[in-house]
Design a protein around this motif. Sequence first.
Motif, PDB file in Angstrom:
ATOM      1  N   HIS A 241       0.789  -1.227   0.000  1.00  0.00           N
ATOM      2  CA  HIS A 241       0.000   0.000   0.000  1.00  0.00           C
ATOM      3  C   HIS A 241       0.826   1.284   0.000  1.00  0.00           C
ATOM      4  O   HIS A 241       0.799   2.031  -0.958  1.00  0.00           O
ATOM      5  CB  HIS A 241      -0.934  -0.015   1.214  1.00  0.00           C
ATOM      6  CG  HIS A 241      -2.039   0.973   1.146  1.00  0.00           C
ATOM      7  ND1 HIS A 241      -3.054   0.892   0.230  1.00  0.00           N
ATOM      8  CD2 HIS A 241      -2.294   2.085   1.876  1.00  0.00           C
ATOM      9  CE1 HIS A 241      -3.896   1.899   0.390  1.00  0.00           C
ATOM     10  NE2 HIS A 241      -3.450   2.638   1.387  1.00  0.00           N
ATOM     11  N   GLY A 242       1.548   1.584   1.088  1.00  0.00           N
ATOM     12  CA  GLY A 242       2.285   2.844   1.202  1.00  0.00           C
ATOM     13  C   GLY A 242       3.769   2.660   0.951  1.00  0.00           C
ATOM     14  O   GLY A 242       4.338   1.609   1.274  1.00  0.00           O
ATOM     15  N   LEU A 243       4.424   3.696   0.380  1.00  0.00           N
ATOM     16  CA  LEU A 243       5.842   3.629   0.026  1.00  0.00           C
ATOM     17  C   LEU A 243       6.595   4.812   0.634  1.00  0.00           C
ATOM     18  O   LEU A 243       6.205   5.975   0.414  1.00  0.00           O
ATOM     19  CB  LEU A 243       6.017   3.656  -1.492  1.00  0.00           C
ATOM     20  CG  LEU A 243       5.262   2.571  -2.289  1.00  0.00           C
ATOM     21  CD1 LEU A 243       5.490   2.774  -3.786  1.00  0.00           C
ATOM     22  CD2 LEU A 243       5.705   1.176  -1.861  1.00  0.00           C
ATOM     23  N   TYR A 244       7.707   4.517   1.356  1.00  0.00           N
ATOM     24  CA  TYR A 244       8.455   5.567   2.040  1.00  0.00           C
ATOM     25  C   TYR A 244       9.956   5.304   1.969  1.00  0.00           C
ATOM     26  O   TYR A 244      10.430   4.319   2.519  1.00  0.00           O
ATOM     27  CB  TYR A 244       7.998   5.681   3.499  1.00  0.00           C
ATOM     28  CG  TYR A 244       6.515   5.975   3.554  1.00  0.00           C
ATOM     29  CD1 TYR A 244       6.047   7.260   3.309  1.00  0.00           C
ATOM     30  CD2 TYR A 244       5.597   4.944   3.749  1.00  0.00           C
ATOM     31  CE1 TYR A 244       4.685   7.517   3.281  1.00  0.00           C
ATOM     32  CE2 TYR A 244       4.234   5.200   3.724  1.00  0.00           C
ATOM     33  CZ  TYR A 244       3.781   6.493   3.488  1.00  0.00           C
ATOM     34  OH  TYR A 244       2.444   6.742   3.439  1.00  0.00           O
ATOM     35  N   PRO A 245      10.719   6.183   1.304  1.00  0.00           N
ATOM     36  CA  PRO A 245      12.176   6.012   1.252  1.00  0.00           C
ATOM     37  C   PRO A 245      12.809   6.265   2.618  1.00  0.00           C
ATOM     38  O   PRO A 245      12.319   7.095   3.402  1.00  0.00           O
ATOM     39  CB  PRO A 245      12.628   7.079   0.252  1.00  0.00           C
ATOM     40  CG  PRO A 245      11.398   7.485  -0.496  1.00  0.00           C
ATOM     41  CD  PRO A 245      10.265   7.304   0.472  1.00  0.00           C
ATOM     42  N   SER A 255       4.431  -0.705   3.179  1.00  0.00           N
ATOM     43  CA  SER A 255       3.446  -1.215   4.141  1.00  0.00           C
ATOM     44  C   SER A 255       2.540  -2.235   3.459  1.00  0.00           C
ATOM     45  O   SER A 255       1.949  -1.960   2.416  1.00  0.00           O
ATOM     46  CB  SER A 255       2.613  -0.065   4.709  1.00  0.00           C
ATOM     47  OG  SER A 255       1.850   0.564   3.699  1.00  0.00           O
ATOM     48  N   ASN A 256       2.467  -3.420   4.033  1.00  0.00           N
ATOM     49  CA  ASN A 256       1.607  -4.492   3.513  1.00  0.00           C
ATOM     50  C   ASN A 256       0.371  -4.577   4.400  1.00  0.00           C
ATOM     51  O   ASN A 256       0.350  -5.277   5.411  1.00  0.00           O
ATOM     52  CB  ASN A 256       2.370  -5.821   3.509  1.00  0.00           C
ATOM     53  CG  ASN A 256       3.635  -5.754   2.659  1.00  0.00           C
ATOM     54  OD1 ASN A 256       3.615  -5.314   1.515  1.00  0.00           O
ATOM     55  ND2 ASN A 256       4.751  -6.182   3.232  1.00  0.00           N
ATOM     56  N   ARG A 257      -0.662  -3.826   4.017  1.00  0.00           N
ATOM     57  CA  ARG A 257      -1.828  -3.660   4.877  1.00  0.00           C
ATOM     58  C   ARG A 257      -2.588  -4.953   5.123  1.00  0.00           C
ATOM     59  O   ARG A 257      -3.191  -5.153   6.175  1.00  0.00           O
ATOM     60  CB  ARG A 257      -2.766  -2.618   4.255  1.00  0.00           C
ATOM     61  CG  ARG A 257      -3.834  -2.119   5.194  1.00  0.00           C
ATOM     62  CD  ARG A 257      -4.592  -0.955   4.581  1.00  0.00           C
ATOM     63  NE  ARG A 257      -5.605  -1.374   3.623  1.00  0.00           N
ATOM     64  CZ  ARG A 257      -6.361  -0.533   2.925  1.00  0.00           C
ATOM     65  NH1 ARG A 257      -6.181   0.774   3.045  1.00  0.00           N
ATOM     66  NH2 ARG A 257      -7.285  -0.977   2.105  1.00  0.00           N
ATOM     67  N   SER A 283      -2.808  -3.660  10.461  1.00  0.00           N
ATOM     68  CA  SER A 283      -3.226  -3.133   9.154  1.00  0.00           C
ATOM     69  C   SER A 283      -2.456  -1.859   8.827  1.00  0.00           C
ATOM     70  O   SER A 283      -3.040  -0.784   8.707  1.00  0.00           O
ATOM     71  CB  SER A 283      -4.732  -2.847   9.162  1.00  0.00           C
ATOM     72  OG  SER A 283      -5.084  -2.021  10.277  1.00  0.00           O
ATOM     73  N   PRO A 284      -1.115  -1.945   8.670  1.00  0.00           N
ATOM     74  CA  PRO A 284      -0.315  -0.753   8.401  1.00  0.00           C
ATOM     75  C   PRO A 284      -0.680  -0.125   7.064  1.00  0.00           C
ATOM     76  O   PRO A 284      -0.769  -0.813   6.056  1.00  0.00           O
ATOM     77  CB  PRO A 284       1.118  -1.293   8.398  1.00  0.00           C
ATOM     78  CG  PRO A 284       0.975  -2.738   8.003  1.00  0.00           C
ATOM     79  CD  PRO A 284      -0.310  -3.178   8.636  1.00  0.00           C
ATOM     80  N   ASP A 285      -0.884   1.174   7.081  1.00  0.00           N
ATOM     81  CA  ASP A 285      -1.413   1.862   5.906  1.00  0.00           C
ATOM     82  C   ASP A 285      -0.453   2.948   5.427  1.00  0.00           C
ATOM     83  O   ASP A 285       0.582   2.658   4.857  1.00  0.00           O
ATOM     84  CB  ASP A 285      -2.787   2.447   6.270  1.00  0.00           C
ATOM     85  CG  ASP A 285      -3.627   2.814   5.069  1.00  0.00           C
ATOM     86  OD1 ASP A 285      -3.384   3.888   4.505  1.00  0.00           O
ATOM     87  OD2 ASP A 285      -4.515   2.035   4.694  1.00  0.00           O
ATOM     88  N   MET A 286      -0.809   4.215   5.667  1.00  0.00           N
ATOM     89  CA  MET A 286       0.000   5.336   5.208  1.00  0.00           C
ATOM     90  C   MET A 286       0.723   5.986   6.382  1.00  0.00           C
ATOM     91  O   MET A 286       0.311   5.859   7.528  1.00  0.00           O
ATOM     92  CB  MET A 286      -0.880   6.379   4.516  1.00  0.00           C
ATOM     93  CG  MET A 286      -1.439   5.927   3.178  1.00  0.00           C
ATOM     94  SD  MET A 286      -0.113   5.815   1.958  1.00  0.00           S
ATOM     95  CE  MET A 286      -1.031   5.224   0.524  1.00  0.00           C
ATOM     96  N   GLY A 287       1.797   6.734   6.089  1.00  0.00           N
ATOM     97  CA  GLY A 287       2.516   7.389   7.167  1.00  0.00           C
ATOM     98  C   GLY A 287       3.711   8.183   6.719  1.00  0.00           C
ATOM     99  O   GLY A 287       3.721   8.764   5.633  1.00  0.00           O
ATOM    100  N   SER A 288       4.750   8.185   7.537  1.00  0.00           N
ATOM    101  CA  SER A 288       5.947   8.990   7.283  1.00  0.00           C
ATOM    102  C   SER A 288       7.134   8.394   8.025  1.00  0.00           C
ATOM    103  O   SER A 288       6.966   7.714   9.046  1.00  0.00           O
ATOM    104  CB  SER A 288       5.767  10.432   7.773  1.00  0.00           C
ATOM    105  OG  SER A 288       4.662  11.072   7.211  1.00  0.00           O
ATOM    106  N   VAL A 289       8.318   8.714   7.512  1.00  0.00           N
ATOM    107  CA  VAL A 289       9.551   8.445   8.245  1.00  0.00           C
ATOM    108  C   VAL A 289       9.837   9.661   9.111  1.00  0.00           C
ATOM    109  O   VAL A 289       9.632  10.806   8.694  1.00  0.00           O
ATOM    110  CB  VAL A 289      10.715   8.187   7.274  1.00  0.00           C
ATOM    111  CG1 VAL A 289      12.036   8.012   8.028  1.00  0.00           C
ATOM    112  CG2 VAL A 289      10.430   6.941   6.425  1.00  0.00           C
ATOM    113  N   GLY A 300      -2.734   2.388  11.563  1.00  0.00           N
ATOM    114  CA  GLY A 300      -3.340   1.054  11.542  1.00  0.00           C
ATOM    115  C   GLY A 300      -4.787   1.213  11.090  1.00  0.00           C
ATOM    116  O   GLY A 300      -5.676   1.422  11.929  1.00  0.00           O
ATOM    117  N   ARG A 301      -5.018   1.101   9.815  1.00  0.00           N
ATOM    118  CA  ARG A 301      -6.296   1.508   9.214  1.00  0.00           C
ATOM    119  C   ARG A 301      -7.510   0.851   9.864  1.00  0.00           C
ATOM    120  O   ARG A 301      -8.547   1.481  10.059  1.00  0.00           O
ATOM    121  CB  ARG A 301      -6.259   1.166   7.711  1.00  0.00           C
ATOM    122  CG  ARG A 301      -7.430   1.699   6.889  1.00  0.00           C
ATOM    123  CD  ARG A 301      -7.371   3.201   6.745  1.00  0.00           C
ATOM    124  NE  ARG A 301      -8.400   3.722   5.852  1.00  0.00           N
ATOM    125  CZ  ARG A 301      -8.282   3.829   4.549  1.00  0.00           C
ATOM    126  NH1 ARG A 301      -7.160   3.458   3.943  1.00  0.00           N
ATOM    127  NH2 ARG A 301      -9.250   4.333   3.817  1.00  0.00           N
TER     128      ARG A 301
END
Length: 347
Positions: A241-245, A255-257, A283-289, A300-301
């Motif tokens: 789902h979400g991608l963060y360098p 993140s594999n929700r 249920s990890p979703d979107m976020g930030s480093v 956690g959606r």
Amino acid sequence: MKWLIGLLLLSSPASAVSIYAHTHAGMLSPAVKGLPARVYVPNGKDNTVSVIDPATFQVIRTFPVDKEPQHVVASHDLKTLWVASDQGRTSLTPIDPRTGKPGQPVPTPDPYNLYFTPDGRYALVVAENERRLDFRDARTMRLVFSLPVPCQGVNHMDFSPDGQHVLAACEFSGDLIKLDLLARKVTGKLHVGGMPQDVRLSPDGQVYYVADMMLGGLHLIDGRGPTPRKLGFVPTGKGAHGLYPSRDGTRLFVSNRGEGSVSVLDFATRRVTARWRIPGGGSPDMGSVSADGKQLWLSGRYSNVVYVFDTRSGQVIRKVRVGQGPHGLTFFPQPGRYSLGHTGNYR
């Protein structure tokens, strides 16, 4: 012509090495000097935003916003945070990052997500349900023009190194589209199937990574021609789902929700080198480093918590209880000269 000149100037010599050269740990802009570090969590099911102090992992404030807030997005100039609510009385609600308090909502049709053109001229409102992209004045949020898209469920995107093009994902029709911002048109479409989600460019600016929630991995896309071209696919886990360098630009956190994990991809080899699992599932979703790069914060959606991962060990070091249906949280401030939008896209 002024826009073109601005775009070319933003393609700095450093970007030839890495487009993330200005987003390493500690590289905070003077625009955010003195701002308190906070994590802003939009709770989509109870129409609130939770504000977390990352030093104590405590929720220090919760305030109401319009129905179904989806993402909290930093403005291009880093002076304002915007809460995108796309149901009922749809709006963008400004937050003052110095106080952490909301201002008067700006009525905005269908703002599922929000991005900014690299020159800072336009706020790009992703009107997912309306099947269009609305280009608004980044300072006043006044509508300038709209661009219909030939797909369903446009949701996430990223910009080419020169700032002239965009690769956007359309989750409901399984398509990727490429836009020429100067010509104000869609130049090509690629059907990849599945349910494409977040989009993130590789540090060398050559390959777009596109998370696919249905197929459980990443599409590797060459976006340099007028029509996107698929190069390959990397499995990561159920519900990618979400991608963060990472802050040093060497790794990509996925993140594999659907399975409660985060996969770690090595940019140099394009291979998954680790998978961090949430004890008991999640249920990890979107976020930030985090600004220092030591933590990965993800909503956690379906769990009504926020997960905090240690980016060195991969361990979940905290779970912070928030509202119902947390979605696109942002850690702010983050390193970078300016924001391109979403929850952690800086250059």
